[in-house]
Design an enzyme around this catalytic site. Sequence first.
Site, PDB file in Angstrom:
ATOM      1  N   GLY A 213      47.197  36.854  39.199  1.00 20.53           N
ATOM      2  CA  GLY A 213      48.178  37.797  38.656  1.00 20.53           C
ATOM      3  C   GLY A 213      48.742  37.288  37.351  1.00 20.53           C
ATOM      4  N   ASN A 214      49.805  37.923  36.877  1.00 16.48           N
ATOM      5  CA  ASN A 214      50.485  37.430  35.670  1.00 16.48           C
ATOM      6  C   ASN A 214      51.991  37.552  35.860  1.00 16.48           C
ATOM      7  OD1 ASN A 214      51.279  40.134  34.778  1.00 16.48           O
ATOM      8  ND2 ASN A 214      49.103  40.415  34.371  1.00 16.48           N
TER       9      ASN A 214
END
Length: 414
Positions: A213-214
């Site tokens: 993810g980020n």
Amino acid sequence: MVDSTNPLAAKRIVLAVTGSIAAYKAADVASTLVQLGVAVDVILSEGARQFIQPLTFSALTRRPVHGNPIANWTVELAGHVTLAAADLVLVAPATAQTLARLSLGLADDLLGMVALATSAPLVVAPAMEHGMWHHPATQEHLHRLRERGAVVIGPGAGRLASGASGDGRLAATGEIVGVTRAMLGRAGPLAGTKVVVSAGGTHEPIDPVRFIGNRSSGLMGLALAQAAIDLGAMVTVVAGPTHLSMPHAAEIIRVETAEEMLLKIQGAVEGARVLIMAAAVGDFRPAQRFEQKYKKANSTSGLTVELIQNPDILATIQAPSLIKVGFAAETEHLVANARAKLERKSLQLVVANDAAMTIGSDESKAILIALDGEPEVLPAMRKTELAAVIMDRVTELVTNERGSRTAMWLDHQD
Ligand SMILES: Cc1cc2nc3c(=O)[nH]c(=O)nc-3n(C[C@H](O)[C@H](O)[C@H](O)COP(=O)(O)O)c2cc1C
């Protein structure tokens, strides 16, 4: 606050507080609306004054609090006539007694007089005991108010002041304010315009419990959605994983991966004029997704995850009448990279910002780059403020195109 781009700064509402035990919660509603820039004139019923003091509201709103329509009448304030010129009348909390009075059109107190004199929308947020709420008399009054166009918020279910559980809890401040904002924006410059906004990051699964993810919080996209609602737009939010609450009065579509986001946006842009891609879409996803949780013991020497490219959503979505707005979060060559993105993906506007400073932060320092024109360097500001500035530019793009289409139509009539 950048007031010239805040449509709420020009709005004035009447907040009528009536004699419910939930009256104290109206202070939070008043404070939130004031912080958004709305001018709030409070009417406190005689009943409400048993629960909360006028001083609370005059201190929060920095305006006089109204009550007795006759004793306090002055030439300057002109009582109910001045108050009736508001953009909206919100009754929160609304007691069973007040709902009955409003439904019957009684004018024996200031709120009753204002409600009859005004042509502004009426929004009521009832709060009362379960039995009072479900009584046929209360329901008949509500039915009549709804028929006349009143908007009813809540009530919710849960613990009531009596200690019992049931229906009748005053709706949460967020919901009351969200609905009020949407009502205030209804006739704004984007009324009738469908706007699709993507928000948040994406999660690309490795196995059922792990993902890539980020750090995107979703704040920018959700602030843009709210700013579009404030201008009257019909908004669809396509949101990746985020813990933030979604704006009221928007259609919400939740997704997890970049591929899902593309699919949902393709559907959502049907009939839309504007697509704003504020989501931080993962550029890559694992080539392989393990069906079961990948065990540490499976590879004692470590694990190599092969990544493949995700689809480019903004480049993929092509519709001739769609105004596309993109974000370029870069760590170097900000303007050059953003301009290249604008051309490559046929965008009308790109918002360039420093990736490291922006992602996951409440603030952003952005440069707006339009198809024609010089880059507009903005000072650092909160994302809610930046959203209002961006929506101001998007409104210009929408109205300019409307203007040129009308001109083309007129040419054809010659
Ligand atoms: C402790 C207490 C709590 C009350 N809470 C509520 C309430 O939550 N909802 C309601 O409809 N009436 C409630 N009432 C009754 C109202 O205060 C009463 O009907 C009053 O006449 C309402 O007048 P108003 O709507 O003009 O303020 C409560 C009364 C008391 C004594």
